[in-house]
Scaffold this motif. Sequence first.
Motif, mmCIF file in Angstrom:
data_model
loop_
_atom_site.group_PDB
_atom_site.id
_atom_site.type_symbol
_atom_site.label_atom_id
_atom_site.label_comp_id
_atom_site.label_asym_id
_atom_site.label_seq_id
_atom_site.Cartn_x
_atom_site.Cartn_y
_atom_site.Cartn_z
ATOM 1 N N CYS A 152 -17.706 25.703 27.546
ATOM 2 C CA CYS A 152 -16.706 26.313 26.668
ATOM 3 C C CYS A 152 -16.258 27.668 27.210
ATOM 4 C CB CYS A 152 -17.258 26.458 25.256
ATOM 5 S SG CYS A 152 -17.628 24.875 24.478
ATOM 6 N N THR A 153 -14.969 27.825 27.387
ATOM 7 C CA THR A 153 -14.361 29.062 27.878
ATOM 8 C C THR A 153 -13.168 29.407 26.999
ATOM 9 O OG1 THR A 153 -12.983 27.783 29.406
ATOM 10 C CG2 THR A 153 -15.075 28.640 30.267
ATOM 11 N N PRO A 154 -12.684 30.643 27.054
ATOM 12 C CA PRO A 154 -11.556 31.029 26.188
ATOM 13 C C PRO A 154 -10.292 30.200 26.412
ATOM 14 C CG PRO A 154 -12.663 32.977 27.025
ATOM 15 C CD PRO A 154 -13.269 31.809 27.744
ATOM 16 N N ASP A 155 -10.099 29.654 27.621
ATOM 17 C CA ASP A 155 -8.873 28.900 27.892
ATOM 18 C C ASP A 155 -9.042 27.393 27.690
ATOM 19 O OD1 ASP A 155 -10.575 28.529 30.025
ATOM 20 O OD2 ASP A 155 -9.045 28.788 31.575
ATOM 21 N N LEU A 156 -10.178 26.940 27.155
ATOM 22 C CA LEU A 156 -10.400 25.520 26.915
ATOM 23 C C LEU A 156 -9.485 25.041 25.785
ATOM 24 C CD1 LEU A 156 -12.448 23.221 27.848
ATOM 25 C CD2 LEU A 156 -13.683 23.748 25.739
ATOM 26 N N ARG A 197 -17.817 30.803 22.868
ATOM 27 C CA ARG A 197 -16.947 31.511 23.809
ATOM 28 C C ARG A 197 -15.547 30.904 23.867
ATOM 29 N NH1 ARG A 197 -19.087 35.627 26.281
ATOM 30 N NH2 ARG A 197 -21.320 35.734 26.668
ATOM 31 N N THR A 198 -15.349 29.768 23.217
ATOM 32 C CA THR A 198 -14.022 29.182 23.172
ATOM 33 C C THR A 198 -13.322 29.571 21.878
ATOM 34 O OG1 THR A 198 -12.806 27.124 23.569
ATOM 35 C CG2 THR A 198 -14.659 27.007 22.036
ATOM 36 N N SER A 199 -12.016 29.366 21.830
ATOM 37 C CA SER A 199 -11.219 29.859 20.709
ATOM 38 C C SER A 199 -11.480 29.041 19.444
ATOM 39 C CB SER A 199 -9.732 29.779 21.066
ATOM 40 O OG SER A 199 -9.332 28.415 21.187
ATOM 41 N N THR A 219 -9.962 25.505 19.461
ATOM 42 C CA THR A 219 -10.696 24.476 20.192
ATOM 43 C C THR A 219 -11.995 24.127 19.466
ATOM 44 O OG1 THR A 219 -9.754 25.271 22.272
ATOM 45 C CG2 THR A 219 -11.696 23.863 22.423
ATOM 46 N N GLN A 220 -12.646 25.103 18.862
ATOM 47 C CA GLN A 220 -13.849 24.811 18.088
ATOM 48 C C GLN A 220 -13.560 23.808 16.976
ATOM 49 O OE1 GLN A 220 -15.354 28.561 16.692
ATOM 50 N NE2 GLN A 220 -15.898 29.299 18.717
#
Length: 325
Positions: free
Chosen positions: A76-80, A117-119, A122-123
Motif C-alpha cells: 500500500c502506497t499513497p498513489d495506489l 499508507r494508502t489513501s 483506496t482503503q
Amino acid sequence: MQSKTRIFDQPQPLVERMIMNVEKVIVGKRETIEKAFVAMLSGGHLLLEDVPGVGKTMLVRALARTIGCEFKRIQCTPDLLPSDVTGVSVFNVKSNDFEFRPGPLMTPIVLADEVNRTSPKTQSAFLEAMEEKRVTIDGVSYELPKPFVLLATQNPVDYEGTYALPEAQMDRFMMKLSLGYPTPEQEILMLDRLQDRQPLEHLKPVIVQDEFVQLQREATMIHVDNTLKDFIVRLALATREHVDLYLGASPRASYALMRAAQTLAYMKGRSFVVPDDIKDLVLPIWTHRLILTSEARMTGKSAETILTDLLATLQTPVLRYVSGK
C-alpha cells in the motif's frame, strides 16, 4: 445446507503443527500466533499494528505458507488506486468486448502491507470484500475464493505518512494484534536462525486449502450456550452506554466474539464454549472498535482498561451443563 460431517474429530494435533510451523520463523510469540489462527479459522480478517521491523510482514507470510493457499501481497502506497486492488475491465480489440482482469484482492490469502499508507479512497476498496466476500466492478459482482482472509499490517497512526483507517473498516477486522519487541534471549535466537539462511524460504505447508475450509466449517458447529450469548450482549450494551466511550461495540463485534470463541474452543478440542474463551478474546477483538471520548483520552484512559473493568464488573455466567465433550 451445510454438512455436519466432521473430518477432524481431534483438531488439536493439526492446530499444534500449524502453530509450531509458524514458530520456525517467528520466535517467542506463541500467543499472538494462536490468536491469528483463531481469527483466520473464524473466517475473520486480521490487523497487525506495530512499529517497523518487529516481524509483522514475516508473520503474515508464514501464516500464508502454513495454510498452503495462494497468496498475494499488496504494497500500500499513497498513489495506489482502487482498481489496483480489486481489478479492472479492459477492452479487448480482438473480441470487441471488455474483459475483467482480477486484482490481487481476489486471492484466498491477501497481505495488505502498511495498509494505512494508502489513501482513504483506496482503503474503501477493501470494504465490500471484507464483509460480503465479493467485489463489484462496473456493476458486475465477482465472488471471492474460499477461504478469503485479509491480513493487514499498519504502523501506528502517529507515524508520518499514515492515514487513520475509517471506523467502518476497523469494524471489519476481527482482531487487532501487536507483536512487540522480543526479549534479549529471543532476539539472540532469531539472529542464530537468520545467520546463514532465511527460515521462511524453507517453510512447508501443513494444511491445504480444502482442509482449511473444512476446519472453518467445523468450528461453526461448536455449541454456544444461551447464557454465554446473553453475556456477550450485556457486555456490548455496557460499552454502548459507557460514559467514557463515544462509540461502543457493534452487533458485528458481538458476532465476531462469539465466532472466535467457538473457534478457540474447537482448537482446544472442546465441543462447547466456556466463559474463559470469551474473556480471553474480548480485548483483541473489541479494543480497536471502541472510540473514547476526548475527556477520557485526556485523563489517560484506554479501551483496554475500560473493557477490563467491565469484565470485572459484569457477572460471569456459570454453565450448569454442557453438551458433547
